[in-house]
Motif scaffolding. Sequence first.
Motif, mmCIF file in Angstrom:
data_model
loop_
_atom_site.group_PDB
_atom_site.id
_atom_site.type_symbol
_atom_site.label_atom_id
_atom_site.label_comp_id
_atom_site.label_asym_id
_atom_site.label_seq_id
_atom_site.Cartn_x
_atom_site.Cartn_y
_atom_site.Cartn_z
ATOM 1 N N MET A 392 31.550 47.520 -28.298
ATOM 2 C CA MET A 392 32.374 47.109 -29.426
ATOM 3 C C MET A 392 32.747 45.638 -29.308
ATOM 4 S SD MET A 392 35.964 48.797 -30.807
ATOM 5 C CE MET A 392 35.188 50.086 -31.801
ATOM 6 N N ILE A 393 33.068 45.212 -28.103
ATOM 7 C CA ILE A 393 33.391 43.798 -27.882
ATOM 8 C C ILE A 393 32.143 42.933 -28.014
ATOM 9 C CG2 ILE A 393 34.331 42.146 -26.232
ATOM 10 C CD1 ILE A 393 35.860 44.493 -24.956
ATOM 11 N N GLU A 394 31.038 43.412 -27.429
ATOM 12 C CA GLU A 394 29.799 42.642 -27.394
ATOM 13 C C GLU A 394 29.282 42.330 -28.791
ATOM 14 O OE1 GLU A 394 26.752 40.498 -25.740
ATOM 15 O OE2 GLU A 394 28.563 41.298 -24.784
ATOM 16 N N ALA A 395 29.607 43.182 -29.775
ATOM 17 C CA ALA A 395 29.135 42.958 -31.145
ATOM 18 C C ALA A 395 29.612 41.629 -31.709
ATOM 19 C CB ALA A 395 29.600 44.099 -32.044
ATOM 20 N N PHE A 396 30.713 41.109 -31.160
ATOM 21 C CA PHE A 396 31.270 39.853 -31.666
ATOM 22 C C PHE A 396 30.839 38.650 -30.823
ATOM 23 C CE2 PHE A 396 34.110 43.237 -32.974
ATOM 24 C CZ PHE A 396 34.375 42.923 -34.299
ATOM 25 N N THR A 443 32.926 59.334 -16.863
ATOM 26 C CA THR A 443 33.898 58.837 -15.895
ATOM 27 C C THR A 443 33.982 57.316 -15.988
ATOM 28 O OG1 THR A 443 33.416 60.674 -14.408
ATOM 29 C CG2 THR A 443 34.532 58.756 -13.468
ATOM 30 N N GLY A 444 35.201 56.827 -16.143
ATOM 31 C CA GLY A 444 35.402 55.386 -16.222
ATOM 32 C C GLY A 444 35.119 54.787 -17.589
ATOM 33 N N SER A 445 34.871 55.620 -18.593
ATOM 34 C CA SER A 445 34.581 55.106 -19.929
ATOM 35 C C SER A 445 35.784 54.353 -20.487
ATOM 36 C CB SER A 445 34.223 56.257 -20.877
ATOM 37 O OG SER A 445 34.113 55.799 -22.205
ATOM 38 N N THR A 446 35.520 53.218 -21.118
ATOM 39 C CA THR A 446 36.586 52.397 -21.699
ATOM 40 C C THR A 446 36.615 52.465 -23.214
ATOM 41 O OG1 THR A 446 35.112 50.465 -21.776
ATOM 42 C CG2 THR A 446 36.459 50.760 -19.788
ATOM 43 N N VAL A 447 35.751 53.300 -23.813
ATOM 44 C CA VAL A 447 35.625 53.255 -25.264
ATOM 45 C C VAL A 447 36.920 53.664 -25.957
ATOM 46 C CG1 VAL A 447 34.657 55.592 -25.470
ATOM 47 C CG2 VAL A 447 34.169 53.882 -27.222
ATOM 48 N N ALA A 448 37.605 54.720 -25.480
ATOM 49 C CA ALA A 448 38.826 55.161 -26.153
ATOM 50 C C ALA A 448 39.935 54.119 -26.073
ATOM 51 C CB ALA A 448 39.284 56.507 -25.590
ATOM 52 N N PRO A 449 40.268 53.583 -24.894
ATOM 53 C CA PRO A 449 41.318 52.557 -24.861
ATOM 54 C C PRO A 449 40.963 51.300 -25.643
ATOM 55 C CG PRO A 449 40.318 52.846 -22.677
ATOM 56 C CD PRO A 449 39.855 53.972 -23.525
ATOM 57 N N ILE A 450 39.686 50.911 -25.635
ATOM 58 C CA ILE A 450 39.301 49.728 -26.403
ATOM 59 C C ILE A 450 39.402 50.003 -27.900
ATOM 60 C CG2 ILE A 450 37.296 48.311 -27.039
ATOM 61 C CD1 ILE A 450 36.574 48.174 -24.103
ATOM 62 N N MET A 451 39.009 51.212 -28.316
ATOM 63 C CA MET A 451 39.161 51.583 -29.723
ATOM 64 C C MET A 451 40.630 51.532 -30.141
ATOM 65 S SD MET A 451 36.471 54.768 -29.993
ATOM 66 C CE MET A 451 37.478 55.566 -31.234
ATOM 67 N N GLY A 461 38.951 43.180 -23.998
ATOM 68 C CA GLY A 461 38.109 42.635 -22.947
ATOM 69 C C GLY A 461 38.888 41.784 -21.975
ATOM 70 N N GLN A 462 38.158 41.055 -21.164
ATOM 71 C CA GLN A 462 38.767 40.188 -20.164
ATOM 72 C C GLN A 462 37.861 38.990 -19.907
ATOM 73 O OE1 GLN A 462 39.136 42.701 -16.746
ATOM 74 N NE2 GLN A 462 36.961 42.634 -16.262
ATOM 75 N N ALA A 463 38.478 37.947 -19.441
ATOM 76 C CA ALA A 463 37.725 36.729 -19.123
ATOM 77 C C ALA A 463 37.296 36.789 -17.665
ATOM 78 C CB ALA A 463 38.586 35.496 -19.383
ATOM 79 N N LEU A 473 38.021 38.966 -26.593
ATOM 80 C CA LEU A 473 38.330 38.749 -28.007
ATOM 81 C C LEU A 473 39.833 38.607 -28.153
ATOM 82 C CD1 LEU A 473 36.075 41.375 -29.861
ATOM 83 C CD2 LEU A 473 35.682 38.928 -29.600
ATOM 84 N N PRO A 474 40.314 37.431 -28.497
ATOM 85 C CA PRO A 474 41.758 37.249 -28.648
ATOM 86 C C PRO A 474 42.302 38.083 -29.802
ATOM 87 C CG PRO A 474 40.617 35.138 -28.473
ATOM 88 C CD PRO A 474 39.573 36.177 -28.675
ATOM 89 N N ALA A 475 43.556 38.445 -29.706
ATOM 90 C CA ALA A 475 44.213 39.192 -30.782
ATOM 91 C C ALA A 475 44.116 38.406 -32.085
ATOM 92 C CB ALA A 475 45.676 39.433 -30.421
#
Length: 717
Positions: A392-396, A443-451, A461-463, A473-475
């Motif tokens: 989701m982040i990578e799309a941008f 295990t370890g999936s980040t999709v729900a918290p990122i959504m 994401g993170q730098a 991606l900044p707010a």
Amino acid sequence: MNDLTIRAAERYDETGWQVVPVNGKTLAVKGRTGRTGSTESVMPTGNQNIAIRLPRGVIGIDVDAYGDKPGADTLRRLADKLGPLPETDRSGSREAPSGIYLFRVPEDFESIGELPGIEIIQHHHRYMVVEPSIHPDTGQTYRWETVGETPMWESGPDALPKLPDAWADFLRKTNAVVPQRRSEDATDDFLTGGVPCDEVTRVLDRYNDRTGNGESRYGSMIAAQYRLMKLGEDGHPGVGTAMDTLEGLYLSDVDGERDATGEFNRGLTGLYLIADEPLNDGDPCERDPRILPDRLWNSRDSLRHIRTAAHAQTSSADVVLYSTLARLSSAVHHGVRVVTGVKSPASLNLYVAVVGRTGAGKSSGGSASRDVLGDIANPEYRELGLGSGEGMIEAFMGDVFEETGETTKDGKPKVARVRKQVRHNALFVVDEGHELNKVMERTGSTVAPIMRSAWVGETMGQANARQENSRNLPAGSYALGLIVGYQVNTAAALLTEDEINGGTPQRFLWAWATDPNIPRKRIDHPGELKGHALDGSFFPGNVPPLMHFPDDLKDQMWEYQWKRATSEESEENPLDAHSNLMRAKVAALLALLEGRYDVNHEDWELSGIIWDTSCAVRDFVHAEAIETAKREKERASAERIREAERTALATTNIGAKNKQLAKALTKKVEDSGGIGSSELRKTLHSKKRPLFADAIEYAETQGWVSVDENGFITPVK
């Protein structure tokens, strides 16, 4: 008094308009209006505003279409009945369709005074405040919106277009025929009979709430009358009784201060003039709550267009509308925010869960929304699938080359590849929700918290230390939408206790994919929807706007949040935790569908209908999940009982065999006078040897034999 106001007043007077001064909007002189008032102009002084009194032969159709005022809907209804009005100049301090529209009529013409959300300005009735006056409440400047380059008023009243005959006949006071009001046995008009249903009684509750909070009693009464009319058109029972109750409440509230009966009856007269025949398609209270009601679709041209477009492709209208809103949220400028009066301005990012049985058209309904909005002109916009939270982040993101600040030996600047945000708009479409479920379960999936973070427009994401690996991606730097297709059983994965506690299902609008209202006969597609606000050039100075709610709705949302923040009240259903924020997003997107950047009361009302319908789908899926889990638990329990019964039966059978074998072995021990365990076991057939230990144990417990520590068995005398 500034020179601009003086020159404007003189110009109005020179071109044949009677000028009268007003303090704010209140007439500042006497004897210049009404049926017998002088027709001579009086110039404003000091800080007074300019108003003009219309001459005989001219009327102004004054449309109030802000807040919960129904002028726009009334204007649409009349255009459907009488045909469109010709283009004419409009005066007002608010955006169209609010404002006063001028037309020529015969000099002896006299119109009815008012309709819901519309008042008719005439020579003997009222006056109109005009440019460059300042609205006393909003501070906005009155202005003319002209059809041509030259304002019609500058050429005098004769330059105005003629009011069409159908409109003149309808508005003429002597022609207006209003049915006798009935409060009992009303079955053929919007004052329906029967006991008021919950929808109808809620209108009365809303009236009491508004007047109790100090809002205008007259405005609250007119809004309640109009809402009751619409419910009566939809066929809800008890509108006649509720209208009588509303009259009693209003007369009690006004309590002789003015002619409350006359005000109430004039409002009712206007309803009779514009009302449609009630629908005759069954009790609306018994409709499927998972499907949006007709009253939503009939409320606006844009919504009727979307429904027709959906049905032309045999798609669910609900799915196409929700998908259109999600597509709009992903394509609008990422800087657009809605101001609710609670916390920071909110993003419009929207998620939709489309739920249906196999073959219900979940995917086709979503793709039909492309034909509603047409091609997205924004070159940064992308539409793609979703494989992970990082995806989701990578799309941008994208690779760009930037100067490092260093130079090569020949003095040229060094460049390095950097991974950074290169776009701001994306729509994610997942046709099969079970695939998303698999990703979420890893295990370890980040999709729900990122959504969850993306829905509210927070930083994602993170730098990393190495810039080429950074995904940050900044707010407020992105706009996105998400459409996921689910079957009923797979949608349940969003409604587990963990996901509810995390807040995932609360961030979805839930759409039911089945639409029983698709017509049997083929209909033509109406084409792309026009007038929606996707073009960044709409922004003044190319600065994306903050979309504002009316102050009373901001106060309402503040009160709601305050009660929960102070523990004054708690949310009864944790699935409703984000109800106000979801409604705010939907209301803002409905405004954008209309090409507006301000949110009005009708947007909020329609968002409530969408929210209630979404909750019905969500609660159905949740109930099905609970029932399925219950059935599975019962099945597992029954299986355990059956297994226990089988075990008990086997144990019983084995016990009988052991008893017989124990007796036989005891006889052998007695005959031998004593024997070792191994030797005794060898006397058995190989099939019985597995039972030897249990049989000897049984014989020992019965006191038939004794076994020493070396395994030697002797009979007990």
